[in-house]
Motif scaffolding. Structure first.
Motif, PDB file in Angstrom:
ATOM      1  N   LEU A  18       0.833  -1.204   0.000  1.00 46.96           N
ATOM      2  CA  LEU A  18       0.000   0.000   0.000  1.00 46.96           C
ATOM      3  C   LEU A  18       0.869   1.255   0.000  1.00 46.96           C
ATOM      4  CD1 LEU A  18      -2.836   1.285   0.155  1.00 46.96           C
ATOM      5  CD2 LEU A  18      -2.619   1.208   2.660  1.00 46.96           C
ATOM      6  N   ALA A  19       1.904   1.259   0.832  1.00 49.07           N
ATOM      7  CA  ALA A  19       2.806   2.422   0.872  1.00 49.07           C
ATOM      8  C   ALA A  19       3.471   2.633  -0.483  1.00 49.07           C
ATOM      9  CB  ALA A  19       3.857   2.228   1.960  1.00 49.07           C
ATOM     10  N   ALA A  20       3.936   1.549  -1.101  1.00 46.52           N
ATOM     11  CA  ALA A  20       4.605   1.658  -2.399  1.00 46.52           C
ATOM     12  C   ALA A  20       3.658   2.173  -3.472  1.00 46.52           C
ATOM     13  CB  ALA A  20       5.173   0.301  -2.810  1.00 46.52           C
ATOM     14  N   LEU A  64       4.856  -2.131  -8.715  1.00 50.18           N
ATOM     15  CA  LEU A  64       5.376  -1.426  -7.548  1.00 50.18           C
ATOM     16  C   LEU A  64       6.905  -1.409  -7.498  1.00 50.18           C
ATOM     17  CD1 LEU A  64       2.909  -2.720  -4.791  1.00 50.18           C
ATOM     18  CD2 LEU A  64       2.813  -0.557  -6.056  1.00 50.18           C
ATOM     19  N   GLY A  65       7.538  -2.171  -8.392  1.00 52.72           N
ATOM     20  CA  GLY A  65       8.994  -2.212  -8.415  1.00 52.72           C
ATOM     21  C   GLY A  65       9.609  -3.259  -7.516  1.00 52.72           C
ATOM     22  N   ALA A  66       8.780  -4.174  -6.986  1.00 49.28           N
ATOM     23  CA  ALA A  66       9.290  -5.194  -6.071  1.00 49.28           C
ATOM     24  C   ALA A  66       9.684  -6.477  -6.780  1.00 49.28           C
ATOM     25  CB  ALA A  66       8.243  -5.504  -5.000  1.00 49.28           C
ATOM     26  N   TRP A  67       9.014  -6.792  -7.890  1.00 53.57           N
ATOM     27  CA  TRP A  67       9.199  -8.093  -8.527  1.00 53.57           C
ATOM     28  C   TRP A  67      10.640  -8.293  -8.999  1.00 53.57           C
ATOM     29  CZ3 TRP A  67       6.331 -12.209  -8.137  1.00 53.57           C
ATOM     30  CH2 TRP A  67       6.517 -13.289  -8.999  1.00 53.57           C
ATOM     31  N   GLU A  68      11.221  -7.272  -9.598  1.00 53.87           N
ATOM     32  CA  GLU A  68      12.600  -7.379 -10.075  1.00 53.87           C
ATOM     33  C   GLU A  68      13.547  -7.695  -8.931  1.00 53.87           C
ATOM     34  OE1 GLU A  68      15.918  -4.703 -12.526  1.00 53.87           O
ATOM     35  OE2 GLU A  68      13.861  -3.972 -12.278  1.00 53.87           O
ATOM     36  N   GLU A  69      13.301  -7.082  -7.768  1.00 57.03           N
ATOM     37  CA  GLU A  69      14.137  -7.348  -6.592  1.00 57.03           C
ATOM     38  C   GLU A  69      13.914  -8.762  -6.077  1.00 57.03           C
ATOM     39  OE1 GLU A  69      16.428  -5.319  -5.587  1.00 57.03           O
ATOM     40  OE2 GLU A  69      15.845  -3.757  -7.013  1.00 57.03           O
ATOM     41  N   ALA A 316      -4.641  -3.200  -4.057  1.00 54.83           N
ATOM     42  CA  ALA A 316      -4.837  -2.535  -5.351  1.00 54.83           C
ATOM     43  C   ALA A 316      -6.068  -1.633  -5.325  1.00 54.83           C
ATOM     44  CB  ALA A 316      -4.965  -3.586  -6.450  1.00 54.83           C
ATOM     45  N   THR A 317      -7.152  -2.127  -4.727  1.00 54.10           N
ATOM     46  CA  THR A 317      -8.394  -1.344  -4.678  1.00 54.10           C
ATOM     47  C   THR A 317      -8.263  -0.154  -3.735  1.00 54.10           C
ATOM     48  OG1 THR A 317      -9.723  -3.294  -5.180  1.00 54.10           O
ATOM     49  CG2 THR A 317     -10.861  -1.441  -4.161  1.00 54.10           C
ATOM     50  N   LEU A 318      -7.714  -0.373  -2.541  1.00 54.17           N
ATOM     51  CA  LEU A 318      -7.585   0.725  -1.582  1.00 54.17           C
ATOM     52  C   LEU A 318      -6.633   1.795  -2.111  1.00 54.17           C
ATOM     53  CD1 LEU A 318      -8.418   1.880   1.121  1.00 54.17           C
ATOM     54  CD2 LEU A 318      -6.593   0.539   2.215  1.00 54.17           C
ATOM     55  N   THR A 319      -5.569   1.385  -2.793  1.00 50.58           N
ATOM     56  CA  THR A 319      -4.651   2.354  -3.408  1.00 50.58           C
ATOM     57  C   THR A 319      -5.394   3.237  -4.401  1.00 50.58           C
ATOM     58  OG1 THR A 319      -2.791   0.801  -3.188  1.00 50.58           O
ATOM     59  CG2 THR A 319      -2.531   2.609  -4.761  1.00 50.58           C
ATOM     60  N   GLN A 320      -6.206   2.612  -5.231  1.00 51.32           N
ATOM     61  CA  GLN A 320      -6.970   3.369  -6.239  1.00 51.32           C
ATOM     62  C   GLN A 320      -7.938   4.344  -5.575  1.00 51.32           C
ATOM     63  OE1 GLN A 320      -9.983   1.164  -8.505  1.00 51.32           O
ATOM     64  NE2 GLN A 320      -9.189   2.098 -10.378  1.00 51.32           N
ATOM     65  N   VAL A 321      -8.626   3.889  -4.536  1.00 57.36           N
ATOM     66  CA  VAL A 321      -9.594   4.736  -3.832  1.00 57.36           C
ATOM     67  C   VAL A 321      -8.893   5.933  -3.187  1.00 57.36           C
ATOM     68  CG1 VAL A 321     -11.111   4.803  -1.802  1.00 57.36           C
ATOM     69  CG2 VAL A 321     -11.318   2.931  -3.460  1.00 57.36           C
ATOM     70  N   ILE A 322      -7.724   5.692  -2.566  1.00 60.05           N
ATOM     71  CA  ILE A 322      -6.986   6.786  -1.925  1.00 60.05           C
ATOM     72  C   ILE A 322      -6.458   7.765  -2.965  1.00 60.05           C
ATOM     73  CG2 ILE A 322      -4.903   7.327  -0.601  1.00 60.05           C
ATOM     74  CD1 ILE A 322      -5.368   4.740   0.979  1.00 60.05           C
TER      75      ILE A 322
END
Length: 404
Positions: A18-20, A64-69, A316-322
């Motif tokens: 969520l933060a990302a 979010l940029g995490a998968w590559e890591e 994903a949903t809460l990010t969109q709502v915020i």
């Protein structure tokens, strides 16, 4: 008193995601995390807590940029799945190629996902950490905007327009916010471990349904060795305790027998852990200034490995709502904003929970008519490519797969 737009309680997988997802907003975000240090990861040893990530979760983590890591550490894609009934001869086999997709899912140690997300937020300018502390008090909302005040265990006080509970199944925030839940004990415990098999897992997930509960062998690869599997054995608390106490050789023999030797003998088994299983669902996910997500809002039986994926769909949903509320300059904690999140996620979560409960009860019965129908149904599903594609679509987190 420190002022934030959003406070996330819990720096695990969903809280970090969520933060990302809010990195490109002007919102000031705080994460409160009880652990002082990030999780440890050892390349020579498998963590016993592993999640089966869906394609939808993979796409979110990639965005979010995490998968590559995560790929730099250890990710185990799998292309097949075999499910069969211990009380009959029927089985269902799924294949990614039949569905026109590259992979059916990804087995990933929870620490790998968390570390990937930590790398993604490492340079995030609008994110502030409070480590090694936990909230001990929370005020009621100050006004219609939902502003709440949190007091931390070190005496620090934070105020935010929205507080998000990402603090797990035993959520302190859910209890403190007086959220009603519907829940029951499965009277099951999950025994988890990593094992090395005599034969290759063939990059497939294998699951045998016993009347006492499902036994899953999930494919792992350690330094290119495709004989390793993560085990999730759901059974009675009594049997779980018995299995936990066995010496390695005896445990390996019991596990080989319970799995009908489908991948040969269990040659090596590592540290074992046992976790109680409980179904839980919050009646509401939101109150003024407060939102639940992930395991804080819902926990389900692990027989299909969907728990963490439901949590990432919440994210994903809460990010969109915020995002939308911030663009419109709406108070993040107002019920009119937060109910949009609840209305989108609650029906899907309830549907998945009901499906998992139905599967569990269906395979727990030994009544002969049900056994016959169950085996007949599995044979029919296995012979219907379109039906299998739609079941795969559910597992991937997408709606419908076209004919390949």
């Amino acid at each position: 008193m420190q002022q934030f737009d959003l406070v996330i309680v819990g720096g695990g997988m969903t809280g970090l995601a969520l933060a990302a997802g809010l990195a490109d907003t002007p919102l000031q975000i705080a994460i409160i995390e009880a652990a002082e240090q990030p999780p440890a990861w050892q390349p020579e040893k498998m963590e016993i807590r592993v999640s089966a990530l869906s394609e939808a979760s993979k796409q979110l983590l990639d965005k979010l940029g995490a998968w590559e890591e995560m790929l730099k550490l250890r990710v185990n894609p799998y292309q097949g799945m075999v499910v069969w009934d211990s009380e009959g001869t029927a089985e269902v086999a799924f294949n990614a190629r039949e569905a026109g997709v590259k992979d059916l899912g990804y087995l990933v140690e929870n620490s790998v996902t968390q570390l990937g997300l930590l790398e993604a937020v490492k340079q995030q300018a609008n994110l502030h950490w409070f480590r090694g502390v936990k909230p001990v008090a929370m005020s009621e909302p100050v006004d219609g905007t939902g502003q709440r005040e949190l007091t931390l265990s070190d005496g620090e006080k934070l105020q935010a327009g929205l507080v998000v509970a990402a603090d797990g199944a035993h959520s302190w925030l859910r209890q403190q916010g007086d959220f009603a839940t519907r829940e029951w004990d499965y009277n099951h415990h999950a025994l988890v471990t990593s094992v090395r098999m005599e034969n290759s897992h063939e990059n497939a997930a294998w699951q045998r349904f016993h009347a006492s509960g499902p036994l899953a062998f999930l494919p792992l690869n350690r330094d290119g060795d495709d004989h390793w599997c993560s085990i999730v054995w759901s059974t009675s608390p009594e049997q779980a305790a018995e299995l936990l106490a066995l010496d390695e050789e005896t445990f390996n023999q019991r596990l080989t027998s319970a799995f009908e030797g489908r991948l040969g003998k269990v040659l090596v088994s590592e540290e074992r852990g046992v976790y109680p299983l409980r179904q839980r669902h919050a009646v509401d996910y939101v109150k003024p200034g407060l939102a639940l997500m992930g395991d804080a809002a819902h926990t389900i039986h692990p027989l299909a490995g969907q728990g963490v994926n439901l949590g990432f769909l919440d994210v994903a949903t809460l990010t969109q709502v915020i995002h939308q509320a911030a663009q419109k300059r709406q108070p993040l904690g107002s019920l009119s904003v937060l109910k949009a999140y609840q209305h989108k996620r609650k029906p899907d979560n309830l549907a998945m929970m009901a499906l998992m409960e139905s599967f569990k009860r269906l395979f727990a019965t030994r009544a002969l008519p049900v056994l016959l129908l169950r085996n007949l149904g599995m044979k029919m599903v296995n012979s219907q490519p379109w039906v299998k594609r739609q079941l795969i679509a559910q597992a991937l987190g997408v709606r419908v797969l076209a004919k390949p």
